[in-house]
Write a protein that holds these residues in place. Structure first.
Motif, PDB file in Angstrom:
ATOM      1  N   PRO A   1       0.734  -1.239   0.130  1.00 33.35           N
ATOM      2  CA  PRO A   1       0.025   0.021  -0.116  1.00 33.35           C
ATOM      3  C   PRO A   1       0.841   1.226  -0.132  1.00 33.35           C
ATOM      4  N   LEU A   2       0.302   2.545  -0.522  1.00 35.21           N
ATOM      5  CA  LEU A   2       1.122   3.687  -0.378  1.00 35.21           C
ATOM      6  C   LEU A   2       1.314   4.148   0.996  1.00 35.21           C
ATOM      7  N   PRO A   3       2.482   4.840   1.076  1.00 34.07           N
ATOM      8  CA  PRO A   3       2.658   5.686   2.614  1.00 34.07           C
ATOM      9  C   PRO A   3       1.616   6.530   2.890  1.00 34.07           C
ATOM     10  N   ARG A   4       1.191   6.357   4.128  1.00 29.18           N
ATOM     11  CA  ARG A   4       0.058   7.246   4.625  1.00 29.18           C
ATOM     12  C   ARG A   4       0.728   8.485   5.324  1.00 29.18           C
ATOM     13  N   LEU A   5      -0.100   9.664   5.315  1.00 27.26           N
ATOM     14  CA  LEU A   5      -0.058  10.716   6.145  1.00 27.26           C
ATOM     15  C   LEU A   5      -1.322  10.870   7.303  1.00 27.26           C
ATOM     16  N   ILE A   6      -0.952  11.092   8.474  1.00 28.62           N
ATOM     17  CA  ILE A   6      -1.897  10.837   9.390  1.00 28.62           C
ATOM     18  C   ILE A   6      -1.948  11.771  10.531  1.00 28.62           C
ATOM     19  N   PRO A   7      -2.739  13.013  10.314  1.00 28.08           N
ATOM     20  CA  PRO A   7      -2.781  14.156  11.287  1.00 28.08           C
ATOM     21  C   PRO A   7      -3.375  13.460  12.593  1.00 28.08           C
TER      22      PRO A   7
ATOM     23  N   HIS B   1     -12.357  18.905   7.646  1.00 26.95           N
ATOM     24  CA  HIS B   1     -11.210  19.752   7.067  1.00 26.95           C
ATOM     25  C   HIS B   1      -9.857  18.952   6.665  1.00 26.95           C
ATOM     26  N   TYR B   2      -9.570  18.205   7.452  1.00 27.79           N
ATOM     27  CA  TYR B   2      -8.313  17.326   6.872  1.00 27.79           C
ATOM     28  C   TYR B   2      -8.536  16.519   6.203  1.00 27.79           C
ATOM     29  N   SER B   3      -9.709  16.024   6.242  1.00 31.05           N
ATOM     30  CA  SER B   3     -10.334  14.753   5.109  1.00 31.05           C
ATOM     31  C   SER B   3     -10.336  15.307   3.679  1.00 31.05           C
ATOM     32  N   ALA B   4     -10.742  16.264   3.650  1.00 36.10           N
ATOM     33  CA  ALA B   4     -11.038  17.207   2.441  1.00 36.10           C
ATOM     34  C   ALA B   4      -9.673  17.705   2.030  1.00 36.10           C
ATOM     35  N   GLY B   5      -8.781  17.830   3.029  1.00 34.71           N
ATOM     36  CA  GLY B   5      -7.370  18.247   2.493  1.00 34.71           C
ATOM     37  C   GLY B   5      -6.206  17.337   2.142  1.00 34.71           C
ATOM     38  N   GLY B   6      -6.844  16.002   2.021  1.00 36.45           N
ATOM     39  CA  GLY B   6      -6.017  14.778   1.573  1.00 36.45           C
ATOM     40  C   GLY B   6      -5.527  14.114   2.718  1.00 36.45           C
ATOM     41  N   ALA B   7      -5.747  14.009   3.965  1.00 37.69           N
ATOM     42  CA  ALA B   7      -5.357  13.266   5.055  1.00 37.69           C
ATOM     43  C   ALA B   7      -5.752  11.568   4.605  1.00 37.69           C
ATOM     44  N   ASP B   8      -4.700  10.741   4.725  1.00 37.70           N
ATOM     45  CA  ASP B   8      -5.008   9.433   4.618  1.00 37.70           C
ATOM     46  C   ASP B   8      -5.722   8.740   5.506  1.00 37.70           C
TER      47      ASP B   8
ATOM     48  N   THR C   1       9.384   3.709   6.941  1.00 34.42           N
ATOM     49  CA  THR C   1       8.190   3.006   7.225  1.00 34.42           C
ATOM     50  C   THR C   1       7.013   3.314   6.639  1.00 34.42           C
ATOM     51  N   ASP C   2       5.714   2.733   7.092  1.00 34.67           N
ATOM     52  CA  ASP C   2       4.579   2.702   6.455  1.00 34.67           C
ATOM     53  C   ASP C   2       3.616   4.058   6.342  1.00 34.67           C
ATOM     54  N   ALA C   3       3.670   4.780   7.604  1.00 32.69           N
ATOM     55  CA  ALA C   3       2.991   6.093   7.731  1.00 32.69           C
ATOM     56  C   ALA C   3       3.670   6.928   8.576  1.00 32.69           C
ATOM     57  N   ALA C   4       3.296   8.017   8.595  1.00 40.61           N
ATOM     58  CA  ALA C   4       3.931   9.362   9.489  1.00 40.61           C
ATOM     59  C   ALA C   4       2.661   9.809  10.062  1.00 40.61           C
ATOM     60  N   LEU C   5       2.968  10.157  11.521  1.00 40.73           N
ATOM     61  CA  LEU C   5       1.920  10.912  12.283  1.00 40.73           C
ATOM     62  C   LEU C   5       2.361  12.132  12.254  1.00 40.73           C
ATOM     63  N   ILE C   6       1.425  13.364  12.050  1.00 43.22           N
ATOM     64  CA  ILE C   6       1.713  14.589  12.171  1.00 43.22           C
ATOM     65  C   ILE C   6       0.758  15.416  12.812  1.00 43.22           C
ATOM     66  N   ALA C   7       1.396  16.412  13.644  1.00 48.08           N
ATOM     67  CA  ALA C   7       0.513  17.040  14.491  1.00 48.08           C
ATOM     68  C   ALA C   7       0.950  18.873  14.269  1.00 48.08           C
ATOM     69  N   SER C   8       1.608  19.414  15.091  1.00 46.80           N
ATOM     70  CA  SER C   8       1.707  20.694  14.673  1.00 46.80           C
ATOM     71  C   SER C   8       1.814  21.176  13.380  1.00 46.80           C
TER      72      SER C   8
ATOM     73  N   LEU D   1       2.295   9.387  -2.807  1.00 45.25           N
ATOM     74  CA  LEU D   1       1.057   9.326  -1.731  1.00 45.25           C
ATOM     75  C   LEU D   1      -0.104   8.749  -2.691  1.00 45.25           C
ATOM     76  N   ARG D   2      -1.266   8.708  -2.091  1.00 46.01           N
ATOM     77  CA  ARG D   2      -2.413   8.267  -2.944  1.00 46.01           C
ATOM     78  C   ARG D   2      -2.966   9.371  -3.886  1.00 46.01           C
ATOM     79  N   PRO D   3      -3.348   8.971  -5.002  1.00 46.22           N
ATOM     80  CA  PRO D   3      -4.029   9.985  -5.832  1.00 46.22           C
ATOM     81  C   PRO D   3      -4.984  10.801  -5.145  1.00 46.22           C
ATOM     82  N   PHE D   4      -4.877  12.018  -5.077  1.00 45.33           N
ATOM     83  CA  PHE D   4      -5.991  12.908  -4.455  1.00 45.33           C
ATOM     84  C   PHE D   4      -6.227  14.176  -5.291  1.00 45.33           C
ATOM     85  N   LYS D   5      -7.593  14.431  -5.332  1.00 49.34           N
ATOM     86  CA  LYS D   5      -7.909  15.790  -5.842  1.00 49.34           C
ATOM     87  C   LYS D   5      -8.567  16.511  -4.855  1.00 49.34           C
ATOM     88  N   GLU D   6      -8.089  17.739  -4.678  1.00 49.31           N
ATOM     89  CA  GLU D   6      -8.597  18.913  -3.674  1.00 49.31           C
ATOM     90  C   GLU D   6     -10.230  19.177  -4.217  1.00 49.31           C
TER      91      GLU D   6
END
Lengths: 184, 250
Positions: free
Chosen positions: B2-8, B38-45, B213-220, B243-248
């Motif tokens: 699977p593609l690498p994930r960006l996780i707020p 808002h994060y979902s619409a902005g492309g959070a995985d 690694t497979d995913a990164a947690l991001i906060a600030s 990252l996964r194909p994503f259209k804003e």
């Protein structure tokens, strides 16, 4: 009558599937009542839990027979994740479980670099990425789409099963659900 | 793969997002439901909610937040903090969360991992490990245990966890990059996916983590500019991470 019956098999999260359907302007109910499964315009067999407890619940409630009859009548069913796997003949999960047998094929333990296989992955030939979370995988001659070489969609007659979670796959998932439901 | 994930990751207490989120472009910055959408619409995985209060009253509130989030979110989300029993996990998963994250409760009773996995599947169980100086820490990283990080990582995988959320205590909040050595060592020790956490200060830091690694947690990095997530994704992709194909949404 509701547009969609989401089959209840006693475990897990049906809320997200219903939320996605609501988003598409469809009404839905969660039930294992055979009459409701038989008569609904569209049926979703959702996907959280384990194969054994899911099959036991379907057999106890009579939902298994209702699903087989519905399939025999050519009426639309969408299986998601475990719901796809339950449609095949058997699963290796929980020491071996006999499944609904709507489609030829079996469910085997996934051997991959990382298990569970978690995250977004491209599905071919559809050219879209969807969200996956699975430790077992289908092997079936009814395979219609793959991801990383794995069977991730099976179709036969009025049954379409997908290994990914369209209800968790953002806009791509909503579009997929909309397409399925409009074809029904 | 699977593609690498960006996780707020959102810290929540008593139904409100509690820290570090700036208010650009949001009507109510403290509302976890609005911020999640808002994060979902902005492309959070995917999203992680950490209930940092987890008192009995707060637990009720969190259950209702989970249900509201599930009704608007079309990406997966994990809820951690205050999960101490199979019943706690059931309450959260049946309210609509995809996964629960266990931390000190798993250390106190490792059989909890298998008990939740048996009911909901391994993919529903994340174990959070707060690591520093080779050992696991508790109490938000303040108290060192005598449990070795790598041994514990292996054990949680063997017991049925579906993913590890690995936080480097030394790097957490510093914004100077992830602990790549620790992340790689833990990932090598297990066969389940690993989310790196602690230290994201730039797109380059996140890209570095996603190479090991497979995913990164991001906060600030996202909370200070919630509308900057699509731009952050583009920067990470420009660094060669698919990252996964994503259209804003427009």
């Amino acid at each position: 009558m509701n547009d969609v019956v989401v089959v209840d098999y006693g475990a897990g999260n049906t809320r997200s599937v219903r939320a996605a359907l609501t988003h598409l302007g469809l009404t839905s109910e969660v039930t294992s009542e055979p009459a409701a499964i038989a008569s609904a315009p569209f049926v979703v067999l959702p996907g959280v839990g384990s194969a054994r407890s899911a099959m036991e619940h379907l057999v106890t409630t009579g939902a298994d027979r209702a699903l087989r009859e519905r399939f025999g009548d050519g009426r639309a069913i969408l299986g998601i994740c475990l719901g796809m796997q339950l449609a095949l003949e058997s699963s290796e999960e929980d020491g071996g479980v006999e499944c609904l047998g709507l489609l030829e094929g079996n469910v085997v333990r996934l051997h991959a670099d990382r298990v569970p296989r978690l995250g977004w992955a491209l599905v071919e030939p559809w050219g879209e990425a969807f969200y996956f979370a699975h430790s077992f995988v289908c092997e079936s001659t009814s395979t219609v789409a793959t991801s990383d070489g794995l069977a991730v969609a099976v179709e036969s007659g009025s049954f379409l099963g997908v290994q990914f979670h369209p209800e968790k796959s953002g806009d791509a998932g909503l579009k997929f659900l909309e397409r399925c439901l409009s074809l029904a | 793969m699977p593609l690498p994930r960006l996780i707020p990751c959102l810290d929540v207490a008593n139904g409100r997002v509690v820290k570090g989120v700036s208010f650009v472009g949001l009507r109510d910055v403290g509302d976890p439901v609005e911020l999640a959408a808002h994060y979902s619409a902005g492309g959070a995985d995917e999203l992680v909610f950490l209930d940092i209060a987890a008192t009995p009253d707060d637990t009720q509130t969190m259950t209702s937040v989970v249900a509201q989030v599930a009704d608007v979110l079309e990406i997966p989300f994990t809820v951690g903090g205050g999960v101490r029993s199979v019943e706690d996990a059931s309450r959260i998963i049946e309210s609509g969360a995809d996964r629960v994250s266990l931390n000190s409760a798993a250390l106190a009773d490792p059989s909890l991992i298998g008990a939740i996995a048996e009911r909901y599947g391994s993919q529903a169980v994340v174990v959070a490990i707060d690591a520093g100086d080779g050992v696991v820490h508790t109490h938000g990283g303040r108290v060192a245990t005598d449990v070795a990080t790598l041994a514990w990582a292996k054990e949680v995988g063997d017991r049925g966890a579906g993913e590890i959320l690995l936080t480097s205590i030394a790097q957490d909040g510093k914004r100077t990059g992830f602990d790549l050595e620790l992340t790689a060592a833990v990932r090598d020790a297990v066969s389940i996916p690993v989310i790196a956490s602690g230290g994201a200060g730039s797109a380059a830091h996140v890209a570095d983590a996603l190479r090991v690694t497979d995913a990164a947690l991001i906060a600030s990095i996202v909370h200070e500019n919630p509308s900057g997530l699509p731009g952050l994704r583009r920067e990470i992709e420009a660094l060669g991470i698919p990252l996964r194909p994503f259209k804003e949404r427009t």
